[in-house]
Each structure stands twice: as C-alpha cells, then as structure tokens.
Design a protein around this motif. Structure first.
Motif, short mmCIF file in Angstrom:
data_model
loop_
_atom_site.label_atom_id
_atom_site.label_comp_id
_atom_site.label_asym_id
_atom_site.label_seq_id
_atom_site.Cartn_x
_atom_site.Cartn_y
_atom_site.Cartn_z
N SER A 2 0.83 -1.20 0.00
CA SER A 2 0.00 0.00 0.00
C SER A 2 0.87 1.25 0.00
O SER A 2 1.94 1.28 0.59
N GLN A 3 0.36 2.30 -0.66
CA GLN A 3 1.05 3.58 -0.64
C GLN A 3 0.89 4.20 0.75
O GLN A 3 -0.20 4.15 1.33
N VAL A 4 1.96 4.76 1.26
CA VAL A 4 1.92 5.43 2.56
C VAL A 4 2.18 6.91 2.34
O VAL A 4 3.14 7.30 1.67
N ILE A 5 1.29 7.73 2.88
CA ILE A 5 1.44 9.19 2.82
C ILE A 5 1.61 9.68 4.24
O ILE A 5 0.87 9.29 5.14
N ILE A 6 2.61 10.53 4.43
CA ILE A 6 2.86 11.10 5.75
C ILE A 6 2.95 12.61 5.63
O ILE A 6 3.73 13.14 4.84
N TYR A 7 2.09 13.29 6.38
CA TYR A 7 2.11 14.75 6.44
C TYR A 7 3.08 15.14 7.55
O TYR A 7 2.97 14.63 8.67
N THR A 8 4.02 16.03 7.22
CA THR A 8 5.09 16.35 8.16
C THR A 8 5.35 17.85 8.22
O THR A 8 4.81 18.63 7.44
N THR A 9 6.24 18.22 9.15
CA THR A 9 6.88 19.53 9.16
C THR A 9 8.38 19.27 9.22
O THR A 9 8.82 18.15 9.49
N PRO A 38 0.00 26.04 2.57
CA PRO A 38 -1.31 26.12 3.24
C PRO A 38 -2.32 25.14 2.63
O PRO A 38 -3.19 24.63 3.33
N GLN A 39 -2.19 24.89 1.35
CA GLN A 39 -3.09 23.95 0.67
C GLN A 39 -2.91 22.54 1.23
O GLN A 39 -3.89 21.84 1.48
N HIS A 40 -1.66 22.13 1.44
CA HIS A 40 -1.41 20.80 2.00
C HIS A 40 -1.87 20.71 3.45
O HIS A 40 -2.35 19.66 3.89
N LEU A 41 -1.72 21.80 4.20
CA LEU A 41 -2.20 21.82 5.59
C LEU A 41 -3.72 21.64 5.60
O LEU A 41 -4.26 20.85 6.38
N ALA A 42 -4.41 22.36 4.74
CA ALA A 42 -5.88 22.24 4.66
C ALA A 42 -6.28 20.82 4.26
O ALA A 42 -7.25 20.26 4.80
N GLU A 43 -5.53 20.22 3.35
CA GLU A 43 -5.80 18.84 2.92
C GLU A 43 -5.64 17.88 4.10
O GLU A 43 -6.48 17.01 4.33
N LYS A 49 -8.72 15.31 10.29
CA LYS A 49 -9.45 16.03 11.37
C LYS A 49 -8.53 16.34 12.54
O LYS A 49 -8.98 16.56 13.65
N ARG A 50 -7.22 16.33 12.29
CA ARG A 50 -6.22 16.62 13.33
C ARG A 50 -5.26 17.70 12.84
O ARG A 50 -4.99 17.81 11.66
N ARG A 51 -4.69 18.44 13.80
CA ARG A 51 -3.77 19.54 13.48
C ARG A 51 -2.31 19.18 13.70
O ARG A 51 -1.43 19.93 13.33
N THR A 52 -2.05 18.08 14.38
CA THR A 52 -0.68 17.73 14.72
C THR A 52 -0.04 16.87 13.62
O THR A 52 -0.73 16.23 12.83
#
Length: 84
Positions: A2-9, A38-43, A49-52
C-alpha cells in the motif's frame, strides 16, 4: 504494498521517528510538508481532522500519528496493513 502518505513539518521529531519505523519495514512514504503549503495543511486537516504532525495514511486508512503507528507495530498489525 500500500502507498503510505505522511504529512510532516521540517523540525518534527515524531515525523523523523515515523519515517524511521516505516523505513525499517522497507517503506518509503510520500512525504507532504505542510509547513510550506497552506493547501497541503488544509488537505491534512480535512483528511485527518487533526492539526498535529505527523498524520499517516496507509492506502486510504488513517493510521494517526507516530504513537498510533508504533502501537500498530507493537500489536503486530502494521505489516498486514502495509501489505493489504
């Protein structure tokens, strides 16, 4: 696998730990830096449904953050999810 996507800073120790754990499983996630867009943050907010960060998705399954990922691994459920 499976593809894994990770949103990071950029300076997130939990993001580094999540990527390290995934790497140990032979997974190179698609990394999306929410600091630079900002677009990726909104996504990320809409999907998780989380900000962290990190917010981790395996396929369409929202795993959660690093603690959630590590918990799945300790329960022996992460490998099955990655190979679903």
């Amino acid at each position: 696998m499976s593809q894994v996507i990770i949103y990071t800073t950029q300076h997130c120790p939990y993001c580094v730990s999540a990527k390290r754990l995934l790497s140990s499983k032979g997974v190179t996630p698609v990394e999306i830096n929410v600091e630079s867009s900002p677009q990726h943050l909104a996504e990320m907010l809409q999907r998780s449904k989380r900000r962290t960060v990190p917010q981790i998705f395996v396929g369409e399954v929202h795993v959660g953050g690093f603690d959630d990922l590590a918990s799945l691994d300790h329960q022996g459920r992460l490998d099955a999810l990655l190979h679903a």
